[in-house]
Design an enzyme around this catalytic site. Sequence first.
Site, PDB file in Angstrom:
ATOM      1  N   HIS A  13      -2.424   6.608   4.928  1.00 26.80           N
ATOM      2  CA  HIS A  13      -1.720   5.385   5.256  1.00 26.80           C
ATOM      3  C   HIS A  13       0.040   6.262   4.237  1.00 26.80           C
ATOM      4  O   HIS A  13       0.332   5.373   4.155  1.00 26.80           O
ATOM      5  CB  HIS A  13      -1.724   3.948   4.846  1.00 26.80           C
ATOM      6  CG  HIS A  13      -1.255   3.048   4.922  1.00 26.80           C
ATOM      7  ND1 HIS A  13      -1.177   1.629   3.862  1.00 26.80           N
ATOM      8  CD2 HIS A  13      -0.032   2.811   6.194  1.00 26.80           C
ATOM      9  CE1 HIS A  13      -0.467   1.313   5.323  1.00 26.80           C
ATOM     10  NE2 HIS A  13       0.035   1.340   6.180  1.00 26.80           N
ATOM     11  N   CYS A  55       1.264  -1.320  -0.046  1.00 26.23           N
ATOM     12  CA  CYS A  55      -0.142  -0.592   0.062  1.00 26.23           C
ATOM     13  C   CYS A  55       1.111   1.355  -0.098  1.00 26.23           C
ATOM     14  O   CYS A  55       0.778   1.916  -1.044  1.00 26.23           O
ATOM     15  CB  CYS A  55      -0.966   0.241   1.011  1.00 26.23           C
ATOM     16  SG  CYS A  55      -2.197  -1.739   1.220  1.00 26.23           S
TER      17      CYS A  55
END
Length: 515
Positions: free
Chosen positions: A124, A68
């Site tokens: 993130h 990610c």
Amino acid sequence: MLFGSALFLLLGVTAASAAEHPHILFIVADDLGYHDLGFRGTRIKTPNLDQLAKEGVVLNQYYVQPVCSPSRASFLTGRYPIRYGMQHYVLSSSKAEGLNLSETLLPQRLKEAGYSTHAIGKWHLGFYTWEHTPTFRGFDSFYGFYGGGEDYFKHMAGKGYDFRRDKEARCGNGCSHVATEAKGGYSTTLFSEEAVNIVKEHDSSTPMFMYLAYQAVHAPREVPPSYVTPYDHIIEDSERRTFAGMLACMDEGIGNLTSALKEKGMMDNTLIIFTADNGGPIRGSSRCHICGDNTGTENYPLRGGKHSLWEGGVRGTSFVHGKMLATSGYYNEGLMHATDWFPTILSMLGLDPSPSGSKTLDGFNQWPLISQNQSSARNEVLINIDRLHNVNGPGVQGGEGHAAIRQGNWKLCLGDPGPPDIWSMPVNASLHAMPFAMKPTVTAWNTTVQLFDVVKDEREENDVAAANMDVVKSLLAKLQEYNSTVVPPIYTFGGGDPRSDPSKHGGAWTPWLEQ
């Protein structure tokens, strides 16, 4: 002994008139497999995404990073993760890790062109200081969660609540609040509704950039039952059935958003970019203790999945839609990478995408490729260099490392590409990851290379290194160039910073250090 960096030159700029800057909707699907959307031939119904893809340009040779955080950094910087130390693994909520503040992000550049900028969903990219959070990095607003994953309804990530609403002013905690009102709401629906509301309230004469990074379809497998019921007699596997419901909910939200754009009169002047952040996590490899986060995704016909350098981990699903495309309605086979979005968008607007100082821009302007079906501006993609990688999983200190590069039809893997390393059956009824064949991959950093022609052999079954040693030597030399300037990973081993403990911050994850 290995690797390094190469300077890339931007090729060809096709600029739009400053007075005609389109709205830009950049949608990220989390952990989406290569064989998950309806237009790939699955039994999952994604009519809104399928229609956008049909009317747009599907990117068939498009690469992302294997997990990610590195992909999200690539989207927003135009630079490979090796440039800023994010090549190893995802960022931790409990550690002082984040995308370097010296990196200029896409929304910061878009504000130079008069764009309003909004981030929704998963961040993130670090939040241990306020300066690392979205509204300090070019976004006017943020609604979502800072970390990498959480419960879809409770919004708990470990022992802390992670859901925020951050306002535009750079005033730190005074312009941010923990969005406790989101408790009980399903995140996919919340994010879609936020996007719709922003469109409804937007002054359409101002260009808008919306970064809509869904939590879906990342684990855990959670969705309101009403989205699963339609698949009760279509999909036998319970995990795949729940996954189908999660994807259907996201597709519905995107349909609501495009309807809002049409009602506002903005759709015809909106460029929609859809991308996965990595391949789907799959089960079935005994070597992969981290592959248990399978959400029912499939990467057929590609080998491997999330966490690995096999095609199933790094070939992403992506398409572009918009009336400003000169050609559309086809599958494009030009080579493209996640870093290309930064210079493509800026060049389309007539802005110079060159980074400040001596930084290397790894992305290319691919607007001619996307809009006019011209040849790709790149012939090479550095897939990754990770010296810390270990076959026992990421975050294991002392790993032997691995790397991969693609040039033309050739893909060279150095060291172990990583688990999962199997092939999955096409997704139809019983949908467990069933291998076509098991080929043991016993390789070591610096000692073993594998070479594949991934156009003729996209399943990566036939290692042809021995018969093409000239190609192997050339690609190893390229990796050597990249490796010579690799920035050490910012990943820190061991436990988290005790100051990050949510119990010290009212039960919520929040920035805990000051610059």
